[in-house]
Design a protein around this motif. Sequence first.
Motif, PDB file in Angstrom:
ATOM      1  N   ASP A   1      58.714   3.768  -1.141  1.00  0.00           N
ATOM      2  CA  ASP A   1      59.506   4.161   0.018  1.00  0.00           C
ATOM      3  C   ASP A   1      58.684   4.174   1.295  1.00  0.00           C
ATOM      4  OD1 ASP A   1      61.815   6.476  -1.570  1.00  0.00           O
ATOM      5  OD2 ASP A   1      61.868   4.309  -1.286  1.00  0.00           O
ATOM      6  N   ALA A   2      57.408   4.435   1.151  1.00  0.00           N
ATOM      7  CA  ALA A   2      56.564   4.507   2.333  1.00  0.00           C
ATOM      8  C   ALA A   2      56.456   3.155   3.012  1.00  0.00           C
ATOM      9  CB  ALA A   2      55.178   5.014   1.954  1.00  0.00           C
ATOM     10  N   SER A   3      56.530   2.078   2.238  1.00  0.00           N
ATOM     11  CA  SER A   3      56.290   0.765   2.830  1.00  0.00           C
ATOM     12  C   SER A   3      57.552  -0.077   2.908  1.00  0.00           C
ATOM     13  CB  SER A   3      55.233   0.017   2.013  1.00  0.00           C
ATOM     14  OG  SER A   3      55.646  -0.053   0.661  1.00  0.00           O
ATOM     15  N   GLY A   4      58.646   0.374   2.355  1.00  0.00           N
ATOM     16  CA  GLY A   4      59.861  -0.411   2.462  1.00  0.00           C
ATOM     17  C   GLY A   4      60.779  -0.174   1.289  1.00  0.00           C
ATOM     18  N   PRO A   5      61.944  -0.794   1.333  1.00  0.00           N
ATOM     19  CA  PRO A   5      62.901  -0.583   0.256  1.00  0.00           C
ATOM     20  C   PRO A   5      62.388  -1.213  -1.036  1.00  0.00           C
ATOM     21  CG  PRO A   5      63.620  -2.357   1.680  1.00  0.00           C
ATOM     22  CD  PRO A   5      62.402  -1.762   2.322  1.00  0.00           C
ATOM     23  N   THR A   6      62.846  -0.707  -2.154  1.00  0.00           N
ATOM     24  CA  THR A   6      62.426  -1.258  -3.430  1.00  0.00           C
ATOM     25  C   THR A   6      63.445  -2.232  -3.977  1.00  0.00           C
ATOM     26  OG1 THR A   6      63.469   0.566  -4.595  1.00  0.00           O
ATOM     27  CG2 THR A   6      61.169   0.822  -3.985  1.00  0.00           C
ATOM     28  N   ALA A   7      64.612  -2.329  -3.380  1.00  0.00           N
ATOM     29  CA  ALA A   7      65.640  -3.232  -3.890  1.00  0.00           C
ATOM     30  C   ALA A   7      66.357  -3.891  -2.724  1.00  0.00           C
ATOM     31  CB  ALA A   7      66.638  -2.467  -4.758  1.00  0.00           C
ATOM     32  N   TYR A   8      66.688  -5.162  -2.906  1.00  0.00           N
ATOM     33  CA  TYR A   8      67.437  -5.908  -1.900  1.00  0.00           C
ATOM     34  C   TYR A   8      68.791  -6.290  -2.491  1.00  0.00           C
ATOM     35  CZ  TYR A   8      62.921  -6.374   0.408  1.00  0.00           C
ATOM     36  OH  TYR A   8      61.719  -6.106   1.022  1.00  0.00           O
ATOM     37  N   ALA A   9      69.822  -6.217  -1.670  1.00  0.00           N
ATOM     38  CA  ALA A   9      71.160  -6.601  -2.126  1.00  0.00           C
ATOM     39  C   ALA A   9      71.182  -8.084  -2.488  1.00  0.00           C
ATOM     40  CB  ALA A   9      72.184  -6.313  -1.029  1.00  0.00           C
ATOM     41  N   PHE A  10      71.810  -8.418  -3.619  1.00  0.00           N
ATOM     42  CA  PHE A  10      71.910  -9.818  -4.008  1.00  0.00           C
ATOM     43  C   PHE A  10      72.908 -10.559  -3.132  1.00  0.00           C
ATOM     44  CE2 PHE A  10      73.996 -13.181  -6.484  1.00  0.00           C
ATOM     45  CZ  PHE A  10      72.909 -14.001  -6.702  1.00  0.00           C
ATOM     46  N   ARG A  11      74.014  -9.912  -2.786  1.00  0.00           N
ATOM     47  CA  ARG A  11      75.070 -10.580  -2.025  1.00  0.00           C
ATOM     48  C   ARG A  11      74.886 -10.374  -0.529  1.00  0.00           C
ATOM     49  NH1 ARG A  11      79.276 -11.943  -5.677  1.00  0.00           N
ATOM     50  NH2 ARG A  11      78.951 -10.967  -7.709  1.00  0.00           N
ATOM     51  N   GLY A  12      75.379 -11.344   0.241  1.00  0.00           N
ATOM     52  CA  GLY A  12      75.266 -11.243   1.690  1.00  0.00           C
ATOM     53  C   GLY A  12      75.574 -12.576   2.325  1.00  0.00           C
ATOM     54  N   GLU A  13      75.368 -12.651   3.632  1.00  0.00           N
ATOM     55  CA  GLU A  13      75.687 -13.883   4.365  1.00  0.00           C
ATOM     56  C   GLU A  13      74.808 -15.040   3.892  1.00  0.00           C
ATOM     57  OE1 GLU A  13      75.037 -13.472   8.521  1.00  0.00           O
ATOM     58  OE2 GLU A  13      75.778 -15.496   9.015  1.00  0.00           O
ATOM     59  N   HIS A  14      73.523 -14.745   3.713  1.00  0.00           N
ATOM     60  CA  HIS A  14      72.578 -15.731   3.196  1.00  0.00           C
ATOM     61  C   HIS A  14      72.028 -15.222   1.871  1.00  0.00           C
ATOM     62  CE1 HIS A  14      72.754 -17.449   7.214  1.00  0.00           C
ATOM     63  NE2 HIS A  14      72.383 -16.281   7.726  1.00  0.00           N
ATOM     64  N   GLN A  15      71.517 -16.115   1.037  1.00  0.00           N
ATOM     65  CA  GLN A  15      70.875 -15.647  -0.182  1.00  0.00           C
ATOM     66  C   GLN A  15      69.617 -14.845   0.188  1.00  0.00           C
ATOM     67  OE1 GLN A  15      70.638 -17.850  -3.924  1.00  0.00           O
ATOM     68  NE2 GLN A  15      71.471 -19.633  -2.854  1.00  0.00           N
ATOM     69  N   ALA A  16      69.372 -13.803  -0.563  1.00  0.00           N
ATOM     70  CA  ALA A  16      68.122 -13.060  -0.408  1.00  0.00           C
ATOM     71  C   ALA A  16      66.972 -13.933  -0.925  1.00  0.00           C
ATOM     72  CB  ALA A  16      68.197 -11.750  -1.183  1.00  0.00           C
ATOM     73  N   GLY A  17      65.774 -13.631  -0.460  1.00  0.00           N
ATOM     74  CA  GLY A  17      64.605 -14.381  -0.917  1.00  0.00           C
ATOM     75  C   GLY A  17      64.200 -15.485   0.031  1.00  0.00           C
ATOM     76  N   ILE A  18      64.864 -15.560   1.184  1.00  0.00           N
ATOM     77  CA  ILE A  18      64.483 -16.562   2.186  1.00  0.00           C
ATOM     78  C   ILE A  18      63.827 -15.835   3.364  1.00  0.00           C
ATOM     79  CG2 ILE A  18      65.275 -18.453   3.660  1.00  0.00           C
ATOM     80  CD1 ILE A  18      67.645 -18.800   1.663  1.00  0.00           C
ATOM     81  N   VAL A  19      64.626 -15.050   4.092  1.00  0.00           N
ATOM     82  CA  VAL A  19      64.021 -14.273   5.180  1.00  0.00           C
ATOM     83  C   VAL A  19      63.545 -12.899   4.702  1.00  0.00           C
ATOM     84  CG1 VAL A  19      65.383 -15.444   6.933  1.00  0.00           C
ATOM     85  CG2 VAL A  19      66.206 -13.279   6.001  1.00  0.00           C
ATOM     86  N   THR A  20      63.867 -12.523   3.499  1.00  0.00           N
ATOM     87  CA  THR A  20      63.351 -11.264   2.952  1.00  0.00           C
ATOM     88  C   THR A  20      61.830 -11.221   3.129  1.00  0.00           C
ATOM     89  OG1 THR A  20      65.079 -11.434   1.259  1.00  0.00           O
ATOM     90  CG2 THR A  20      63.302  -9.852   0.860  1.00  0.00           C
ATOM     91  N   PRO A  21      61.287 -10.107   3.608  1.00  0.00           N
ATOM     92  CA  PRO A  21      59.819 -10.046   3.752  1.00  0.00           C
ATOM     93  C   PRO A  21      59.155 -10.508   2.453  1.00  0.00           C
ATOM     94  CG  PRO A  21      60.830  -8.081   4.687  1.00  0.00           C
ATOM     95  CD  PRO A  21      61.943  -8.856   4.027  1.00  0.00           C
ATOM     96  N   ALA A  22      58.319 -11.527   2.570  1.00  0.00           N
ATOM     97  CA  ALA A  22      57.807 -12.208   1.377  1.00  0.00           C
ATOM     98  C   ALA A  22      57.162 -11.203   0.435  1.00  0.00           C
ATOM     99  CB  ALA A  22      56.819 -13.307   1.772  1.00  0.00           C
ATOM    100  N   GLN A  23      57.674 -11.157  -0.793  1.00  0.00           N
ATOM    101  CA  GLN A  23      57.102 -10.286  -1.807  1.00  0.00           C
ATOM    102  C   GLN A  23      55.770 -10.865  -2.268  1.00  0.00           C
ATOM    103  OE1 GLN A  23      60.139 -11.705  -1.768  1.00  0.00           O
ATOM    104  NE2 GLN A  23      61.704 -10.385  -2.665  1.00  0.00           N
ATOM    105  N   ASP A  24      55.031 -10.048  -3.021  1.00  0.00           N
ATOM    106  CA  ASP A  24      53.672 -10.448  -3.373  1.00  0.00           C
ATOM    107  C   ASP A  24      53.614 -11.532  -4.449  1.00  0.00           C
ATOM    108  OD1 ASP A  24      52.661  -8.633  -1.592  1.00  0.00           O
ATOM    109  OD2 ASP A  24      52.324  -7.067  -3.086  1.00  0.00           O
ATOM    110  N   ARG A  25      54.603 -11.601  -5.348  1.00  0.00           N
ATOM    111  CA  ARG A  25      54.496 -12.482  -6.528  1.00  0.00           C
ATOM    112  C   ARG A  25      55.723 -13.373  -6.656  1.00  0.00           C
ATOM    113  NH1 ARG A  25      49.931 -10.301  -5.706  1.00  0.00           N
ATOM    114  NH2 ARG A  25      49.883  -8.056  -6.063  1.00  0.00           N
ATOM    115  N   LEU A  26      55.504 -14.528  -7.263  1.00  0.00           N
ATOM    116  CA  LEU A  26      56.545 -15.553  -7.437  1.00  0.00           C
ATOM    117  C   LEU A  26      56.626 -16.000  -8.881  1.00  0.00           C
ATOM    118  CD1 LEU A  26      58.375 -17.969  -6.199  1.00  0.00           C
ATOM    119  CD2 LEU A  26      56.249 -19.286  -6.337  1.00  0.00           C
ATOM    120  N   HIS A  27      57.842 -16.208  -9.377  1.00  0.00           N
ATOM    121  CA  HIS A  27      58.049 -17.054 -10.542  1.00  0.00           C
ATOM    122  C   HIS A  27      59.225 -17.962 -10.211  1.00  0.00           C
ATOM    123  CE1 HIS A  27      58.563 -17.478 -15.208  1.00  0.00           C
ATOM    124  NE2 HIS A  27      58.092 -18.565 -14.640  1.00  0.00           N
ATOM    125  N   LEU A  28      58.951 -19.252 -10.099  1.00  0.00           N
ATOM    126  CA  LEU A  28      59.987 -20.228  -9.779  1.00  0.00           C
ATOM    127  C   LEU A  28      60.155 -21.162 -10.955  1.00  0.00           C
ATOM    128  CD1 LEU A  28      60.641 -21.939  -6.409  1.00  0.00           C
ATOM    129  CD2 LEU A  28      60.591 -23.332  -8.482  1.00  0.00           C
TER     130      LEU A  28
END
Lengths: 414, 414
Positions: free
Chosen positions: A37-64
């Motif tokens: 909580d000190a550094s930001g939210p722990t969960a992002y909404a999946f639904r919205g105008e754009h898909q999450a994971g594009i402008v979302t503040p880049a998380q530390d780890r990736l699995h693509l």
Amino acid sequence: MSTPRISRRGLLGGGAAAAGVAGAFAVGRTTAAAAADASGPTAYAFRGEHQAGIVTPAQDRLHLAAFDVTTDDRDELVSLLRDWTEAAERMTRAEPAGVVGPVEGDPLLPPDDTGEAIGLPASGLTITFGFGPSLFDDRFGLADRRPAALRTLPHFPADALDPARSNGDLCVQACADDPQVAVHAVRNLARIAFGRAAVRWSQLGFGRTSSTSTTQDTPRNLFGFKDGTANVKAEETAALAEHVWVGHNDDAAAAWLVGGSYLCARRINMTIEVWDRQPLVDQELFVGRTKGEGGPLSGGGEFDEPDFDAVTGTSPSVPVDAHVRLVHPDFHGGARMLRRGYNFVDGSDDRGGLNAGLFFIAYVRDPDTHFIPIQNAMARSDALMEYLKTTGSALFAVPPGTADGEYVGQALFT
Amino acid sequence: MSTPRISRRGLLGGGAAAAGVAGAFAVGRTTAAAAADASGPTAYAFRGEHQAGIVTPAQDRLHLAAFDVTTDDRDELVSLLRDWTEAAERMTRAEPAGVVGPVEGDPLLPPDDTGEAIGLPASGLTITFGFGPSLFDDRFGLADRRPAALRTLPHFPADALDPARSNGDLCVQACADDPQVAVHAVRNLARIAFGRAAVRWSQLGFGRTSSTSTTQDTPRNLFGFKDGTANVKAEETAALAEHVWVGHNDDAAAAWLVGGSYLCARRINMTIEVWDRQPLVDQELFVGRTKGEGGPLSGGGEFDEPDFDAVTGTSPSVPVDAHVRLVHPDFHGGARMLRRGYNFVDGSDDRGGLNAGLFFIAYVRDPDTHFIPIQNAMARSDALMEYLKTTGSALFAVPPGTADGEYVGQALFT
């Protein structure tokens, strides 16, 4: 989403689980959530105008992961996207992939969640889906819905592509601050896809190399340099509309993609052992920035614009083959990208070194104007190219965000 | 260590850098260090009675590399160990690998640190060195110093070993809470080794699967089960002396190893896609524990001992081929291990699935009593084996801790 949801937290027997999960920001174990909580939210909404994971503040780890569809049945493809949508929404809420969960339900049946994320918070998980050019062949009746720009990326100079690390019908980008959460997401989506789609290739990235928000520090790539300083950031709404989101009049065939984007992926091996033997001054001349602060060699700090006319002695301060010059918007009609790459190490190579580099990801409005020309300029002339070998390549159209009651990419199928 | 040290922090221009780095617990960026202070120290001392990275509370991420020595000159091997010791001590203090650093010194020379960890805190980095059986061949005059137990691990039933992922003259285990810090450590040690040793294989682990301290939660492996519940923990001093640390009378040839240990490494691929289709009850019978809490099937909670005589109906509650029974100390003369494994995903396999599993690491006092018999019992009879394929294997002798003024493993060469 009328199915009941079981929080992973409920498995721990915490009293808060009984109170239900009220929203996307109220998940996760108490201790981890409080720390986050000190550094930001722990969960992002999946639904919205754009898909999450594009402008979302880049998380530390990736699995693509890229998938090949293994059915020729359009209805099964649609059912897969429906199932993926439901599971993705659940997992981004730190709930199990399936409605039953990893340890509940009939013990004579396989669990519908694989269990390795039991008790872990959402960890900022985003799951972003894309469609590759090959999805628009004659299997699913989508040929006339293919955007003109959605083609297999060309073979760029010096590409050394491994077909087993390139292309694909579908892609799933999972980003999280905990790699176990990102791996869990891809693994469960692969499990759900069984009989309909199979993993074609998969890439882990251990460290982000870009910032996508002004709230983030600029990280470093494995050349030791800051990367992505001039990235398009989440706060630049006008720049996002101009450079990242597909617009209403971009492509008549692709109304379904409006509000989406294109994901350009390149697996770029770095010959880091050779790089590490180059003098600091050469490293900086190749990049066009200082290694310490990341300021342009024409002077100033990290966020000052390079002055490409500046000279040092009789030479341009930023050399003509410096990376920062060759890819700069000034030389590409102002085109900018939203980069979201990750450092990777995949074991060792056959030269006694590390199989390591940058898994480059960029989101752009149009690869024909915002990626291919820039990549060509870089591949032809960039001083860094001597230390790079691109071993994987892929392009995906990333549909816009998913509205309530819809599945991801639904407009493509209606 | 009389060389001047430059904190990575100094590169950021922070005022605190000018005050000097007073001790191993005073490094790192202020914000990161402050955040970490709540949960534990951010730096571990490199020197001590035992090497760090064994009983140290298991960090979240792993980068382990095995090296082949590429010189036949004993003095060059010793010089490598000297250089590695100095660099390892610096890096565990969040200092650059070399005394000059990534961006200081003569710009016409290559930097002596690769730079990707500039500004990152120590992140709990530990670097643990080991010597493989092949180091004791005729190249370095060490043949008569080889402990009897330090032999290439036998071929266990169902092993499918890749020689390119097995064995090695030397190993470096880097563990940290930030993978960029662990990768930086291995990469810089490989750079320092140039001309003397080359990477033979390298493995990243993204998530710990064991606790090595009673202060830690038990994590989960990719079967979705808690792993390492009955691990030897740092707080169990007597058990460590009995099961982990090599004792004074263990081997006359190996006085140099007293206070050290043996590192048993096994790269165990899991066929997770097949596992995920097994009923929950079968998964639990294979493991012998419940998937949710991790309690033994004979009843009780995670930390209750299994009752191998208990019956459910007419069958043993913990089946005769259950993992927890086959590897339990009760059936191996009381032998226990200190496990320190990590989950891995290395891209995809050729079956449309993930190349994923457990990189098993155990530290034991004697592999002949504490590892090989247990591994044989497991390989022959364990119900889990149907879902496992071991693709890499290695054994290393891990010398004791390094005293001030010494280099790691010095007693072997004197």
